[in-house]
Design a protein around this motif. Structure first.
Motif, PDB file in Angstrom:
ATOM      1  N   ALA A 268      61.382 102.574  15.119  1.00 49.64           N
ATOM      2  CA  ALA A 268      61.126 101.016  15.224  1.00 49.64           C
ATOM      3  C   ALA A 268      62.284 100.348  14.689  1.00 49.64           C
ATOM      4  O   ALA A 268      63.271 100.770  13.811  1.00 49.64           O
ATOM      5  CB  ALA A 268      59.623 100.542  14.784  1.00 49.64           C
ATOM      6  N   HIS A 269      62.627  99.262  15.292  1.00 46.02           N
ATOM      7  CA  HIS A 269      63.388  98.052  14.844  1.00 46.02           C
ATOM      8  C   HIS A 269      63.402  97.876  13.336  1.00 46.02           C
ATOM      9  O   HIS A 269      61.952  97.489  13.187  1.00 46.02           O
ATOM     10  CB  HIS A 269      63.919  96.976  15.780  1.00 46.02           C
ATOM     11  N   THR A 270      64.168  97.864  12.404  1.00 47.20           N
ATOM     12  CA  THR A 270      63.891  97.323  11.068  1.00 47.20           C
ATOM     13  C   THR A 270      63.021  96.136  11.217  1.00 47.20           C
ATOM     14  O   THR A 270      63.335  95.193  11.507  1.00 47.20           O
ATOM     15  CB  THR A 270      65.071  97.540  10.331  1.00 47.20           C
ATOM     16  N   GLY A 271      61.681  96.341  10.180  1.00 48.42           N
ATOM     17  CA  GLY A 271      61.079  95.095   9.956  1.00 48.42           C
ATOM     18  C   GLY A 271      59.892  94.580  11.004  1.00 48.42           C
ATOM     19  O   GLY A 271      59.502  93.752  10.902  1.00 48.42           O
ATOM     20  N   THR A 272      59.865  95.532  12.100  1.00 49.21           N
ATOM     21  CA  THR A 272      58.909  94.929  13.181  1.00 49.21           C
ATOM     22  C   THR A 272      57.699  95.745  13.201  1.00 49.21           C
ATOM     23  O   THR A 272      56.835  95.286  13.991  1.00 49.21           O
ATOM     24  CB  THR A 272      59.759  95.279  14.373  1.00 49.21           C
ATOM     25  N   VAL A 273      57.350  96.523  12.483  1.00 47.17           N
ATOM     26  CA  VAL A 273      56.075  97.255  12.236  1.00 47.17           C
ATOM     27  C   VAL A 273      54.984  96.425  11.784  1.00 47.17           C
ATOM     28  O   VAL A 273      55.337  95.768  10.707  1.00 47.17           O
ATOM     29  CB  VAL A 273      56.226  98.674  11.397  1.00 47.17           C
ATOM     30  N   ARG A 274      54.060  96.196  12.297  1.00 45.78           N
ATOM     31  CA  ARG A 274      52.977  95.319  11.960  1.00 45.78           C
ATOM     32  C   ARG A 274      51.490  95.817  12.231  1.00 45.78           C
ATOM     33  O   ARG A 274      51.308  96.470  13.153  1.00 45.78           O
ATOM     34  CB  ARG A 274      53.142  93.994  12.384  1.00 45.78           C
ATOM     35  N   VAL A 275      50.665  95.501  11.611  1.00 46.42           N
ATOM     36  CA  VAL A 275      49.103  95.786  11.738  1.00 46.42           C
ATOM     37  C   VAL A 275      48.541  94.383  12.431  1.00 46.42           C
ATOM     38  O   VAL A 275      48.378  93.602  11.694  1.00 46.42           O
ATOM     39  CB  VAL A 275      48.331  96.136  10.370  1.00 46.42           C
ATOM     40  N   ASP A 276      48.065  94.586  13.650  1.00 47.83           N
ATOM     41  CA  ASP A 276      47.687  93.390  14.280  1.00 47.83           C
ATOM     42  C   ASP A 276      46.372  92.999  14.115  1.00 47.83           C
ATOM     43  O   ASP A 276      45.769  92.175  14.261  1.00 47.83           O
ATOM     44  CB  ASP A 276      48.131  93.688  16.007  1.00 47.83           C
ATOM     45  N   GLN A 277      45.700  94.151  14.166  1.00 48.56           N
ATOM     46  CA  GLN A 277      44.106  94.229  13.970  1.00 48.56           C
ATOM     47  C   GLN A 277      43.525  95.320  13.026  1.00 48.56           C
ATOM     48  O   GLN A 277      44.249  96.451  12.980  1.00 48.56           O
ATOM     49  CB  GLN A 277      43.096  94.453  15.241  1.00 48.56           C
ATOM     50  N   LEU A 278      42.924  95.006  12.101  1.00 43.18           N
ATOM     51  CA  LEU A 278      42.443  96.096  10.857  1.00 43.18           C
ATOM     52  C   LEU A 278      40.961  96.183  10.883  1.00 43.18           C
ATOM     53  O   LEU A 278      40.325  95.350  10.633  1.00 43.18           O
ATOM     54  CB  LEU A 278      43.020  95.885   9.483  1.00 43.18           C
ATOM     55  N   TYR A 279      40.505  97.299  11.056  1.00 46.18           N
ATOM     56  CA  TYR A 279      39.022  97.797  10.880  1.00 46.18           C
ATOM     57  C   TYR A 279      38.346  97.008  11.831  1.00 46.18           C
ATOM     58  O   TYR A 279      37.154  96.412  11.266  1.00 46.18           O
ATOM     59  CB  TYR A 279      38.768  97.907   9.466  1.00 46.18           C
ATOM     60  N   THR A 280      38.671  97.069  13.084  1.00 44.65           N
ATOM     61  CA  THR A 280      37.530  96.184  14.095  1.00 44.65           C
ATOM     62  C   THR A 280      36.760  97.241  14.418  1.00 44.65           C
ATOM     63  O   THR A 280      36.936  98.320  14.848  1.00 44.65           O
ATOM     64  CB  THR A 280      38.497  95.722  15.133  1.00 44.65           C
ATOM     65  N   ILE A 281      35.317  96.765  14.409  1.00 43.89           N
ATOM     66  CA  ILE A 281      34.224  97.728  14.938  1.00 43.89           C
ATOM     67  C   ILE A 281      34.072  97.479  16.609  1.00 43.89           C
ATOM     68  O   ILE A 281      33.911  96.435  17.170  1.00 43.89           O
ATOM     69  CB  ILE A 281      32.929  97.433  14.013  1.00 43.89           C
ATOM     70  N   ARG A 282      34.086  98.856  17.136  1.00 44.42           N
ATOM     71  CA  ARG A 282      34.026  98.759  18.664  1.00 44.42           C
ATOM     72  C   ARG A 282      32.905  99.714  18.816  1.00 44.42           C
ATOM     73  O   ARG A 282      32.729 100.846  18.175  1.00 44.42           O
ATOM     74  CB  ARG A 282      35.163  99.104  19.253  1.00 44.42           C
ATOM     75  N   ARG A 283      32.277  99.507  20.091  1.00 45.98           N
ATOM     76  CA  ARG A 283      31.220 100.630  20.527  1.00 45.98           C
ATOM     77  C   ARG A 283      31.721 101.640  21.623  1.00 45.98           C
ATOM     78  O   ARG A 283      32.516 101.047  22.549  1.00 45.98           O
ATOM     79  CB  ARG A 283      30.010 100.073  21.159  1.00 45.98           C
ATOM     80  N   TRP A 284      31.561 103.064  21.448  1.00 44.62           N
ATOM     81  CA  TRP A 284      31.955 103.720  22.471  1.00 44.62           C
ATOM     82  C   TRP A 284      30.544 104.612  22.532  1.00 44.62           C
ATOM     83  O   TRP A 284      29.839 105.368  21.663  1.00 44.62           O
ATOM     84  CB  TRP A 284      32.960 104.954  21.896  1.00 44.62           C
ATOM     85  N   SER A 285      29.909 104.703  23.819  1.00 45.65           N
ATOM     86  CA  SER A 285      28.749 105.343  24.261  1.00 45.65           C
ATOM     87  C   SER A 285      27.751 104.792  23.447  1.00 45.65           C
ATOM     88  O   SER A 285      27.447 103.778  23.254  1.00 45.65           O
ATOM     89  CB  SER A 285      29.122 106.928  24.409  1.00 45.65           C
ATOM     90  N   ASP A 286      27.218 105.897  22.402  1.00 48.83           N
ATOM     91  CA  ASP A 286      26.211 105.595  21.509  1.00 48.83           C
ATOM     92  C   ASP A 286      26.525 105.704  20.118  1.00 48.83           C
ATOM     93  O   ASP A 286      25.870 105.793  19.275  1.00 48.83           O
ATOM     94  CB  ASP A 286      24.993 106.746  21.737  1.00 48.83           C
TER      95      ASP A 286
END
Length: 406
Positions: A268-286
């Motif tokens: 990555a270009h220096t300083g561009t790494v970011r966390v856009d969403q953290l620990y979002t709960i999503r559903r997969w099947s059951d």
């Protein structure tokens, strides 16, 4: 020995990782690369060179091409790409672990497709696929017993206590003999709810079906994204609350987010790494699962090979530190990860999108293979980890057997 019908790209959704939807009816296979992990070549360089020869701009991630609105016949549309966990370990300079239980499946596949006004399916090599009107799946045979799985979890916890690793992902394998054509069963798998990366890729005597919800790596619009999933509970109200409130699951998840941030920082270009969403709960099947989104801007001069070396195998299915975790995995798992825990998707002139091959099955001429596992931390309970792996593989096996979803 059966011949699984090759040269098929099907069941991929109109959104990534499939080809542009308007192109799909006009695509024919143009060329194919297949590589196994016992070969001497570097898979990252091999793949980048192969795609470059077909005019796909993968040498510099900051200089993508464009997909024309009305492509001319004969022009390349893109490539369906599969990278196994063993290929990823080779890219990372780590042990590739025990042999795959499905050795017919290559560890690296790239199928280049071009546009054609009147596509016809090429004649498969070898003898044609026999007529298989019926489908029957035999009983599952596991590569380790629940007790052996639990013992591996205990050994992983000992390694964590000794400071050798902070976290490690352990994966088990099961297989079942089958009769009939496996492709309809794999199609059912790809249609499981939440299959962000649902697709089938086939070759001579092998097929891979994927229903993954997890992004291994996406490059589009001048940005790189990865979306690790870590943390699982049953898709019930109490299960969601438990996942949200679990200190163990949150700590495990954040550890992998940090690992993925470090992976992206390598290209990555220096300083561009970011966390856009953290620990979002999503559903997969059951199941409920926790997902985060990490992004970065690629630095000039880094191509596909650099990207794959940085992110493969995916941190959510290895552990931290990655190289130490891969070494532990190679020692603890009884069989190779085969088609699982790698990447499957599409690379075109304007985008790259590979899903992590969890919720994945592979067919060889005689058996269907599935894999499932979970991340181990010091706080892991062996019995709970065995139960979690069983919960993850249950909807996959049910889909393959043709059982209705509950």
């Amino acid at each position: 020995m059966r011949q699984i019908e090759p040269y098929v790209l099907e069941a991929l959704p109109s959104a990534p990782p499939g080809a542009p939807p308007n192109c799909v009816p006009r695509l024919v296979e143009h060329d194919r690369l297949q590589w196994w992990a016992d070969a001497a070549d570097d898979p990252a360089t091999l793949l980048e060179d192969f795609l470059t020869r077909h005019d796909l701009p993968v040498r510099d991630l900051t200089r993508p091409g464009a997909h024309p609105a009305h492509p001319a016949p004969g022009t390349v549309c893109g490539a369906a790409v599969f990278v196994s966990a063993a290929a990823g370990a080779r890219m990372a300079g780590a042990p590739i672990g025990p042999a795959s239980p499905a050795p017919a499946v290559p560890d690296l596949v790239a199928v280049v497709y071009r546009h054609h006004d009147h596509p016809t399916r090429p004649t498969p090599p070898g003898r044609p696929h026999p007529s298989t009107p019926g489908w029957q799946l035999g009983p599952w045979t596991e590569s380790w017993t629940p007790r052996q799985h639990a013992d591996a979890v205990r050994q992983a916890r000992h390694a964590i206590a000794a400071g050798d690793i902070y976290q490690v992902n352990l994966v088990g394998h099961g297989s079942a003999a089958y009769t009939g054509n496996p492709l309809p069963a794999l199609r059912r798998l790809t249609r499981l709810p939440g299959a962000r990366y649902g697709g089938i890729l086939t070759g001579t005597d092998w097929a891979i079906g994927c229903a993954s919800p997890e992004t291994l790596i996406e490059v589009t619009g001048g940005a790189i994204h990865t979306r690790p999933i870590k943390g699982t509970r049953p898709a019930t109200g109490p299960g969601r609350r438990e996942l949200l409130e679990s200190a163990k699951e949150r700590a495990e998840h954040i550890m992998i987010v940090d690992l993925e941030r470090n992976d992206l920082a390598r290209i990555a270009h220096t300083g561009t790494v970011r966390v856009d969403q953290l620990y979002t709960i999503r559903r997969w099947s059951d199941l409920w699962q926790a997902e985060s989104t990490i992004s970065a801007t690629p630095a000039a001069g880094h191509g596909l090979a650099d990207l794959l070396r940085a992110v493969c195998p995916g941190g959510s299915v290895t552990g931290a530190p990655k190289l130490a975790a891969l070494t532990r995995i190679a020692a603890l798992e009884p069989v190779g990860r085969g088609a699982s825990m790698g990447g499957l998707g599409w690379i075109g002139p304007d985008r790259l999108d590979l899903g992590l091959t969890i919720r994945t099955a592979a067919a060889d001429p005689d058996r269907i293979h599935v894999w499932a596992g979970g991340g181990i931390t010091w706080g892991s309970d062996p019995a709970a980890e065995v139960a979690e792996a069983a919960a993850k593989t249950r909807p996959v096996r049910a889909a393959l057997a043709g059982q209705p979803r509950r």
